[in-house]
Write a protein that holds these residues in place. Structure first.
Motif, short mmCIF file in Angstrom:
data_model
loop_
_atom_site.label_atom_id
_atom_site.label_comp_id
_atom_site.label_asym_id
_atom_site.label_seq_id
_atom_site.Cartn_x
_atom_site.Cartn_y
_atom_site.Cartn_z
N MET B 1 0.73 -1.25 0.06
CA MET B 1 0.14 -0.03 0.03
C MET B 1 0.75 1.15 0.00
SD MET B 1 -3.09 1.20 0.09
CE MET B 1 -4.19 2.23 0.56
N ASP B 2 2.01 1.07 0.76
CA ASP B 2 2.88 2.55 0.95
C ASP B 2 3.44 2.52 -0.58
OD1 ASP B 2 3.71 1.82 4.29
OD2 ASP B 2 2.41 2.93 3.20
N GLU B 3 3.91 1.52 -1.05
CA GLU B 3 4.47 1.75 -2.46
C GLU B 3 3.67 2.14 -3.49
OE1 GLU B 3 6.35 -2.22 -3.83
OE2 GLU B 3 6.71 -1.03 -5.84
N GLN B 4 2.28 1.79 -3.57
CA GLN B 4 1.25 2.46 -4.37
C GLN B 4 0.93 3.73 -4.01
OE1 GLN B 4 -2.44 0.13 -3.79
NE2 GLN B 4 -2.28 -0.47 -5.96
N LYS B 5 1.29 4.17 -2.69
CA LYS B 5 0.98 5.56 -2.37
C LYS B 5 2.11 6.29 -3.23
CE LYS B 5 -1.20 6.28 1.83
NZ LYS B 5 -0.94 6.47 3.31
N GLU B 6 3.20 5.93 -3.03
CA GLU B 6 4.32 6.46 -3.36
C GLU B 6 4.43 6.60 -4.72
OE1 GLU B 6 8.08 4.95 -1.78
OE2 GLU B 6 9.26 6.02 -3.31
N ILE B 7 4.12 5.80 -5.46
CA ILE B 7 3.88 5.76 -6.99
C ILE B 7 2.87 6.73 -7.45
CG2 ILE B 7 3.50 4.51 -9.04
CD1 ILE B 7 4.48 2.12 -7.75
N PHE B 8 1.58 6.79 -6.71
CA PHE B 8 0.60 7.52 -7.08
C PHE B 8 0.92 9.17 -6.60
CE2 PHE B 8 -3.42 8.33 -8.92
CZ PHE B 8 -4.08 9.35 -8.03
N SER B 9 1.85 9.50 -5.83
CA SER B 9 2.15 10.52 -5.14
C SER B 9 2.92 10.97 -6.31
CB SER B 9 3.00 10.40 -3.83
OG SER B 9 3.65 11.61 -3.57
N ARG B 10 3.87 10.41 -7.18
CA ARG B 10 4.64 10.95 -8.02
C ARG B 10 3.94 11.40 -9.33
NH1 ARG B 10 8.87 7.17 -6.12
NH2 ARG B 10 8.13 5.56 -7.36
N ILE B 11 2.79 10.54 -9.52
CA ILE B 11 1.90 10.92 -10.69
C ILE B 11 1.17 12.19 -10.42
CG2 ILE B 11 -0.15 9.95 -11.84
CD1 ILE B 11 0.62 7.12 -11.29
N TYR B 12 0.55 12.28 -9.05
CA TYR B 12 0.08 13.46 -8.76
C TYR B 12 1.05 14.79 -8.91
CZ TYR B 12 -2.12 17.04 -5.50
OH TYR B 12 -2.59 18.06 -5.09
N ASP B 13 2.24 14.50 -8.35
CA ASP B 13 3.14 15.72 -8.64
C ASP B 13 3.35 16.08 -9.94
OD1 ASP B 13 5.02 14.42 -5.68
OD2 ASP B 13 3.46 15.71 -5.81
N GLN B 14 3.29 14.99 -10.79
CA GLN B 14 3.73 15.35 -12.37
C GLN B 14 2.56 16.00 -12.94
OE1 GLN B 14 5.03 11.69 -14.10
NE2 GLN B 14 5.59 12.64 -15.93
N TYR B 15 1.27 15.70 -12.55
CA TYR B 15 0.21 15.86 -13.47
C TYR B 15 -0.92 16.93 -12.93
CZ TYR B 15 1.60 12.26 -16.43
OH TYR B 15 2.16 11.21 -17.34
N VAL B 16 -0.60 17.30 -11.50
CA VAL B 16 -1.60 18.26 -10.92
C VAL B 16 -1.70 19.48 -11.32
CG1 VAL B 16 0.14 18.89 -8.95
CG2 VAL B 16 -2.35 18.89 -8.64
N GLU B 17 -0.59 20.12 -11.80
CA GLU B 17 -0.56 21.41 -12.44
C GLU B 17 -1.21 21.38 -13.87
OE1 GLU B 17 3.29 23.56 -11.68
OE2 GLU B 17 3.15 24.16 -13.83
N LYS B 18 -0.87 20.36 -14.63
CA LYS B 18 -1.65 20.35 -16.09
C LYS B 18 -2.91 20.26 -15.93
CE LYS B 18 2.75 18.81 -18.09
NZ LYS B 18 3.38 17.53 -18.46
N ILE B 19 -3.33 19.25 -14.93
CA ILE B 19 -4.82 18.94 -14.89
C ILE B 19 -5.48 20.26 -14.49
CG2 ILE B 19 -6.63 17.39 -13.57
CD1 ILE B 19 -4.96 15.96 -15.83
N TYR B 20 -4.90 20.90 -13.15
CA TYR B 20 -5.57 22.14 -12.86
C TYR B 20 -5.85 23.15 -14.13
CZ TYR B 20 -6.08 26.59 -10.37
OH TYR B 20 -6.62 27.70 -9.85
#
Lengths: 254, 186
Positions: B1-20
């Motif tokens: 679960m922690d690994e999943q969170k970490e990976i998704f966290s990186r996805i979030y960081d990468q795309y949050v600005e663009k999606i916003y």
């Protein structure tokens, strides 16, 4: 308009960005929301368990200390005749142990001042039951200080000035007694047997009579005896202190 | 679960600005854009937790069934759907946020107001918003702002790449027209 120009204008829109604080908050909420519930519960449980364990420590140590502090604080405000006054005296005695020999006389003079203040408080608040104990405490403190002064004089102590101070305090004590009587408050002076000043004076006179004295000292001793006959033990004590002063080669002050 | 969170966290960081940015240009409101962006990532996270990723952004493979093959396309698809749902609920009227409402100006300060309005950012934003075609808006934003390739856009839309190129060409043409209108109008 050229395509490059339009693309350039489009890319100006890259300035649109989300707030940094929102980005962080949203991430925390999205990723941390559900899984944190378990962690939060665990943390709360751990804290409660820790507190429960510490409660025993609190009950057995800190609370008694707080109670003691409260009692000592309360005792500080007592006057002679009150239930907790002996505790106040005990605290003063313990503080005296920390005082150097050179400062002992000075400390004793402060104690006399405190007893005189206590007497003053008692008179002001018209606490009749406390008058006699308050007077006695002043006499005890005077007697104690005088005794120390007679027996041993630290080099740093200016005896003449100290004798003067004691004389002033004795004078103040007598004034307070007169004040009490003028207010119509009846109290009985300590009997000769109980009055510490009396016993000190009598003891000292007896010692001096058996000592070799100078002419001036003999004169002072005679005056002291007259004071004793008149019941003025305070006056006699001052003369005894002056005799002691002369023993050290200081000029006697009348 | 922690690994999943970490990976998704990186996805979030990468795309949050663009999606916003994508959503903001559609709804023209900071508050709404924030809400909808949160929604996008929340939904993505829910799906990701169940399905996992075939390829994480760092490369490598995860052996899970029903894996998300293209996280980038996946998130943009969700974003697009969230905006469509939003429009459906609120109607096609544009929501104007407090930030973007022009101040009622004193006639004496028209020049100043004009200067502000004429700023390039406002013009291009307005021009984009005036394109009455979601696909035109989307393709311009994805390709020129978010650097998505034609092939990636095609995957998001589930359309052939040729179709995407045509749409892009037409979108740019419409935008040029809008920009000309706005520039002439001031």
């Amino acid at each position: 308009m050229e395509e490059k120009e339009i693309i350039g204008k489009i890319q100006i829109l890259r300035q649109i960005k989300p707030r940094k604080e929102w980005v962080l908050l949203a991430k925390k909420e999205i990723l941390g929301e559900k899984s944190d519930y378990k962690e939060n519960f665990q943390k709360i449980f751990e804290i409660l368990f820790f507190v429960a364990l510490q409660r025993r420590f609190v009950y057995t140590t800190i609370i008694p200390i707080l109670i003691l502090i409260g009692i000592f604080g309360f005792a500080e405000k007592t006057v002679p005749g009150d239930f907790l006054f002996p505790l106040k005296k005990a605290m003063e005695e313990s503080q005296k142990m920390l005082v150097s020999q050179e400062k002992e006389i000075e400390y004793n003079l402060e104690i006399i001042n405190k007893r005189l203040e206590d007497l003053d408080k008692v008179i002001q608040s018209n606490r009749k039951d406390n008058i006699k104990p308050a007077i006695k405490e002043v006499e005890v403190s005077l007697s104690t200080t005088a005794q120390k002064l007679i027996k041993r004089i630290p080099q740093s102590v200016k005896k003449t000035e100290t004798v003067k101070e004691i004389a002033l305090k004795i004078e103040k004590l007598n004034k307070e007694k007169e004040n009490i009587k003028s207010l119509g408050v009846k109290f009985e002076d300590s009997s000769e047997r109980d009055n510490p000043l009396v016993s000190l004076v009598q003891e000292q006179i007896s010692q001096l009579e058996n000592s070799i004295l100078t002419k001036n000292q003999k004169t002072l001793l005679d005056w002291a005896k007259i004071d004793v006959n008149n019941g003025d033990y305070s006056g006699a004590l001052i003369k005894i202190l002056q005799i002691s002063n002369l023993k050290n080669g200081e000029v006697a002050n009348s | 679960m922690d690994e999943q969170k970490e990976i998704f966290s990186r996805i979030y960081d990468q795309y949050v600005e663009k999606i916003y940015r994508f959503i903001f240009l559609k709804v023209n409101s900071r508050e709404t854009a924030e809400d909808l962006t949160s929604k996008v990532f929340l939904k993505s996270w829910e799906v990701y937790k169940k399905q996992g990723l075939k390829n994480n952004p760092q490369g490598g493979e995860k052996k899970n069934q029903k894996e998300i093959k293209n996280p980038r396309a996946f998130i943009y698809q969700i974003a697009r759907n969230v905006v469509i749902d939003f429009y459906r609920e609120k109607g096609r009227t544009q929501i104007v946020s407090v930030d973007s409402i022009p101040q009622m100006s004193d006639p004496r300060t028209n020049l100043e107001k004009a200067a502000i309005l004429n700023s390039d950012l406002e013009i291009i934003k307005k021009a984009l918003q005036n394109l009455n075609n979601d696909d035109y808006q989307n393709v311009i934003i994805w390709h020129y702002l978010d650097d998505l390739s034609i092939s990636e856009i095609a995957k998001i839309w589930n359309k052939p790449e040729g179709t995407v190129r045509v749409i892009l060409h037409r979108a740019l043409k419409s935008l040029r027209r809008e920009l000309r209108k706005l520039n002439n109008g001031v």
